[in-house]
Scaffold this motif. Structure first.
Motif, short mmCIF file in Angstrom:
data_model
loop_
_atom_site.label_atom_id
_atom_site.label_comp_id
_atom_site.label_asym_id
_atom_site.label_seq_id
_atom_site.Cartn_x
_atom_site.Cartn_y
_atom_site.Cartn_z
N VAL A 143 -8.15 -1.33 -2.94
CA VAL A 143 -6.79 -1.08 -3.47
C VAL A 143 -6.23 0.21 -2.88
O VAL A 143 -5.08 0.25 -2.43
CB VAL A 143 -6.79 -1.03 -5.01
N ILE A 144 -7.04 1.26 -2.85
CA ILE A 144 -6.57 2.54 -2.32
C ILE A 144 -6.22 2.41 -0.83
O ILE A 144 -5.20 2.91 -0.38
CB ILE A 144 -7.61 3.65 -2.54
N VAL A 145 -7.07 1.73 -0.07
CA VAL A 145 -6.81 1.57 1.36
C VAL A 145 -5.54 0.74 1.58
O VAL A 145 -4.73 1.07 2.45
CB VAL A 145 -8.03 0.95 2.08
N VAL A 146 -5.35 -0.30 0.78
CA VAL A 146 -4.12 -1.10 0.90
C VAL A 146 -2.89 -0.23 0.61
O VAL A 146 -1.90 -0.27 1.34
CB VAL A 146 -4.17 -2.34 -0.02
N PHE A 147 -2.97 0.58 -0.45
CA PHE A 147 -1.86 1.50 -0.74
C PHE A 147 -1.65 2.47 0.40
O PHE A 147 -0.51 2.74 0.79
CB PHE A 147 -2.15 2.28 -2.04
N ALA A 148 -2.74 3.01 0.93
CA ALA A 148 -2.63 3.98 2.03
C ALA A 148 -1.96 3.37 3.25
O ALA A 148 -1.16 4.02 3.92
CB ALA A 148 -4.01 4.52 2.39
N ILE A 149 -2.27 2.12 3.52
CA ILE A 149 -1.66 1.44 4.66
C ILE A 149 -0.19 1.12 4.37
O ILE A 149 0.69 1.40 5.18
CB ILE A 149 -2.44 0.17 5.02
N LEU A 150 0.06 0.52 3.20
CA LEU A 150 1.43 0.12 2.86
C LEU A 150 2.39 1.30 2.80
O LEU A 150 3.54 1.19 3.21
CB LEU A 150 1.45 -0.61 1.51
N PHE A 151 1.91 2.42 2.26
CA PHE A 151 2.80 3.55 2.04
C PHE A 151 2.58 4.69 3.03
O PHE A 151 3.07 5.80 2.83
CB PHE A 151 2.66 4.05 0.60
N SER A 152 1.81 4.42 4.07
CA SER A 152 1.57 5.39 5.15
C SER A 152 1.10 6.74 4.64
O SER A 152 1.63 7.79 5.01
CB SER A 152 2.84 5.56 6.00
#
Length: 128
Positions: A64-73
């Motif tokens: 979840v954190i990695v997906v957020f990091a990718i989505l929100f740069s």
């Protein structure tokens, strides 16, 4: 994530948190709460060993954190930043799990001692 951003953000030139970033962290916290409910409440995942439950939670939360990091740069999606983040995540999870395990063992030992003392007292009381 919020604490890590405020601590490490200063080193990378971030001077303030934006409202959008605060909302992202709030949504992340809500998702974390849902994951904790799923894995630790006993209502969804009923019978699973504690270690497996914790590992699955940590893996899901990492994703979840990695997906957020990718989505929100939040950081560049390259090998070095991802490895640094993964290393920090593993260290923090390891420390927290170690502290929890120590607390749990101390608490269980204390309650076992109190239960033994109670049983000895109760047996002595009823044997007379």
């Amino acid at each position: 994530a919020f604490m890590l951003y405020t601590v490490f953000g200063a080193f990378f030139g971030a001077s303030a948190l934006t409202v959008v970033l605060v909302w992202q962290f709030l949504v992340l916290a809500l998702i974390c709460g849902v994951l904790q409910f799923v894995f630790f409440s006993g209502q969804v995942v009923k019978k699973m060993r504690s270690l497996l439950r914790t590992v699955l939670f940590c893996v899901c939360f990492y994703v979840v954190i990695v997906v957020f990091a990718i989505l929100f740069s939040w950081f560049a999606f390259e090998a070095a930043p991802l490895l640094i983040f993964t290393g920090l995540y593993l260290v923090v999870v390891g420390i927290l799990e170690g502290v929890w395990e120590a607390y749990y063992r101390i608490t269980v030992t204390r309650y076992n001692q109190m239960l033994s003392a109670y049983k000895e007292h109760a047996e002595g009381k009823y044997s007379q």
